[in-house]
Design a protein around this motif. Structure first.
Motif, PDB file in Angstrom:
ATOM      1  N   MET A   1      -8.732  -0.892   3.996  1.00 16.21           N
ATOM      2  CA  MET A   1      -8.627  -1.668   5.221  1.00 16.21           C
ATOM      3  C   MET A   1      -7.176  -1.697   5.655  1.00 16.21           C
ATOM      4  O   MET A   1      -6.272  -1.710   4.838  1.00 16.21           O
ATOM      5  N   CYS A   2      -6.983  -1.743   6.972  1.00 13.49           N
ATOM      6  CA  CYS A   2      -5.605  -1.685   7.460  1.00 13.49           C
ATOM      7  C   CYS A   2      -5.490  -2.386   8.800  1.00 13.49           C
ATOM      8  O   CYS A   2      -6.458  -2.505   9.554  1.00 13.49           O
ATOM      9  N   SER A   3      -4.285  -2.882   9.102  1.00 15.08           N
ATOM     10  CA  SER A   3      -3.905  -3.359  10.422  1.00 15.08           C
ATOM     11  C   SER A   3      -2.528  -2.781  10.731  1.00 15.08           C
ATOM     12  O   SER A   3      -1.903  -2.136   9.897  1.00 15.08           O
ATOM     13  N   THR A   4      -2.052  -3.009  11.934  1.00 11.70           N
ATOM     14  CA  THR A   4      -0.831  -2.358  12.401  1.00 11.70           C
ATOM     15  C   THR A   4       0.366  -2.506  11.458  1.00 11.70           C
ATOM     16  O   THR A   4       1.082  -1.533  11.216  1.00 11.70           O
ATOM     17  N   PRO A   5       0.628  -3.691  10.857  1.00 17.10           N
ATOM     18  CA  PRO A   5       1.809  -3.792   9.977  1.00 17.10           C
ATOM     19  C   PRO A   5       1.772  -2.872   8.766  1.00 17.10           C
ATOM     20  O   PRO A   5       2.809  -2.626   8.150  1.00 17.10           O
TER      21      PRO A   5
ATOM     22  N   LEU B   1      -0.839   3.065   5.039  1.00 18.74           N
ATOM     23  CA  LEU B   1      -2.137   3.722   5.081  1.00 18.74           C
ATOM     24  C   LEU B   1      -1.978   5.233   5.208  1.00 18.74           C
ATOM     25  O   LEU B   1      -2.687   5.997   4.538  1.00 18.74           O
ATOM     26  N   ARG B   2      -1.066   5.670   6.045  1.00 19.14           N
ATOM     27  CA  ARG B   2      -0.876   7.122   6.219  1.00 19.14           C
ATOM     28  C   ARG B   2      -0.432   7.765   4.904  1.00 19.14           C
ATOM     29  O   ARG B   2      -0.841   8.882   4.590  1.00 19.14           O
ATOM     30  N   ALA B   3       0.389   7.062   4.133  1.00 18.54           N
ATOM     31  CA  ALA B   3       0.777   7.589   2.826  1.00 18.54           C
ATOM     32  C   ALA B   3      -0.433   7.682   1.904  1.00 18.54           C
ATOM     33  O   ALA B   3      -0.578   8.649   1.138  1.00 18.54           O
ATOM     34  N   GLN B   4      -1.305   6.692   1.960  1.00 16.67           N
ATOM     35  CA  GLN B   4      -2.529   6.746   1.158  1.00 16.67           C
ATOM     36  C   GLN B   4      -3.405   7.919   1.566  1.00 16.67           C
ATOM     37  O   GLN B   4      -3.920   8.665   0.715  1.00 16.67           O
ATOM     38  N   LEU B   5      -3.587   8.098   2.867  1.00 15.77           N
ATOM     39  CA  LEU B   5      -4.435   9.185   3.351  1.00 15.77           C
ATOM     40  C   LEU B   5      -3.861  10.549   2.976  1.00 15.77           C
ATOM     41  O   LEU B   5      -4.615  11.477   2.649  1.00 15.77           O
ATOM     42  N   ARG B   6      -2.544  10.668   2.987  1.00 14.97           N
ATOM     43  CA  ARG B   6      -1.939  11.931   2.540  1.00 14.97           C
ATOM     44  C   ARG B   6      -2.251  12.173   1.065  1.00 14.97           C
ATOM     45  O   ARG B   6      -2.470  13.319   0.648  1.00 14.97           O
TER      46      ARG B   6
ATOM     47  N   ILE C   1      -1.529   3.606  -2.974  1.00 18.69           N
ATOM     48  CA  ILE C   1      -1.645   5.056  -3.081  1.00 18.69           C
ATOM     49  C   ILE C   1      -2.373   5.366  -4.393  1.00 18.69           C
ATOM     50  O   ILE C   1      -2.017   4.823  -5.440  1.00 18.69           O
ATOM     51  N   PRO C   2      -3.397   6.209  -4.344  1.00 15.34           N
ATOM     52  CA  PRO C   2      -4.086   6.545  -5.595  1.00 15.34           C
ATOM     53  C   PRO C   2      -3.221   7.441  -6.472  1.00 15.34           C
ATOM     54  O   PRO C   2      -2.604   8.394  -5.993  1.00 15.34           O
ATOM     55  N   GLY C   3      -3.162   7.133  -7.750  1.00 16.26           N
ATOM     56  CA  GLY C   3      -2.502   8.032  -8.678  1.00 16.26           C
ATOM     57  C   GLY C   3      -3.267   9.337  -8.781  1.00 16.26           C
ATOM     58  O   GLY C   3      -4.426   9.435  -8.372  1.00 16.26           O
TER      59      GLY C   3
END
Length: 262
Positions: free
Chosen positions: A1-5, A10-15, A80-82
């Protein structure tokens, strides 16, 4: 889950999840605004309710959007997932199909970049307030351990999700819904298994302790939890609020101190 702050987190997680086979990346956007363009497979928008962000409803919507997945893995946007998180959760789920699995979380210090999950392994230092099995080990929780459940990182099969019943959507705003979820597990006899090696890394952002900006959420959700389970959660924060003069405790429970408004 994410919001603007938290969108950069989130983008680091998705990468960190990009290119992983057989993974559907579902993002639940919990802000009032429209989500930005994101490298995700599914984006679900969950607007706030009358009492704030709908974290419980958002997690339920994310599980529904996962479709026919054979394993549901929940990660907060900060995490971020290991490199071994998904494998360890999958392996543990094969051994404990009816359990909720909970991996260790390391809180990263300010300034640590998150360019590649493999680079974060050197910073592994799981939060000391939670059980920390060795990377090749697991540990079943005792009844007293369920209150330690964190929703930052956990996994379970869809069948186990249905047995728990998801999160209670009456919780809105900050606090309480994850401990309620854990108590639901316990009341239904669902094992909680601390899963070594399923490391997640929580990206740094400023916080306040206790979270003064959430006093009213914590009082409201704490009272709801008390009605459900006969005890108050988040007592460490409530006691800190009491020492600061913001709340008091009486025979009915915790409440705002007289003359103080949110």
């Amino acid at each position: 889950m994410c919001s603007t702050p938290r969108v950069d987190h989130l983008r680091a997680q998705l990468r960190g999840l990009a290119g992983v086979p057989d993974v559907r990346r579902v993002v639940v956007w919990i802000g009032e605004d429209e989500p930005p363009e994101l490298d995700a497979d599914v984006i679900v928008r969950m607007p706030p309710g009358p009492d704030g962000l709908r974290l419980a409803a958002g997690r339920n919507a994310g599980a529904l959007a996962a479709g026919d997945a054979d394993l549901l893995v929940f990660l907060d946007a900060d995490c971020i997932p290991g490199p071994d998180l998904l494998r360890r959760y999958r392996d543990a789920a094969a051994r404990h199909a009816g359990a909720v699995l909970c991996g260790p979380v390391t809180y990263l210090a300010e300034g640590i970049a998150a360019s590649d999950p493999a680079d974060l392994v050197a910073f592994t230092s799981p939060h000391a307030a939670r059980p920390m099995p060795a990377d090749d080990a697991e540990r079943a929780a005792g009844p007293e351990d369920y209150a330690l459940f964190w929703s930052l990182s956990f996994a379970l099969t869809p069948d186990t999700w249905r047995r728990v019943g998801g999160f209670d959507e009456e919780y809105e705003g900050y606090g309480g819904e994850d401990t309620d979820f854990a108590f639901r597990m316990r009341s239904r006899g669902i094992p909680l298994v601390w899963t070594g090696g399923a490391h997640a890394y929580h990206q740094y952002h400023p916080t306040t302790s206790p979270p003064w900006q959430h006093v009213d959420d914590i009082l409201r959700n704490g009272a709801l939890f008390h009605r459900r389970w006969g005890e108050w959660p988040m007592t460490g924060w409530l006691e800190a609020f009491e020492r600061g003069g913001a709340v008091v405790r009486d025979a009915a429970g915790w409440r705002r101190a007289d003359g103080i408004r949110s």
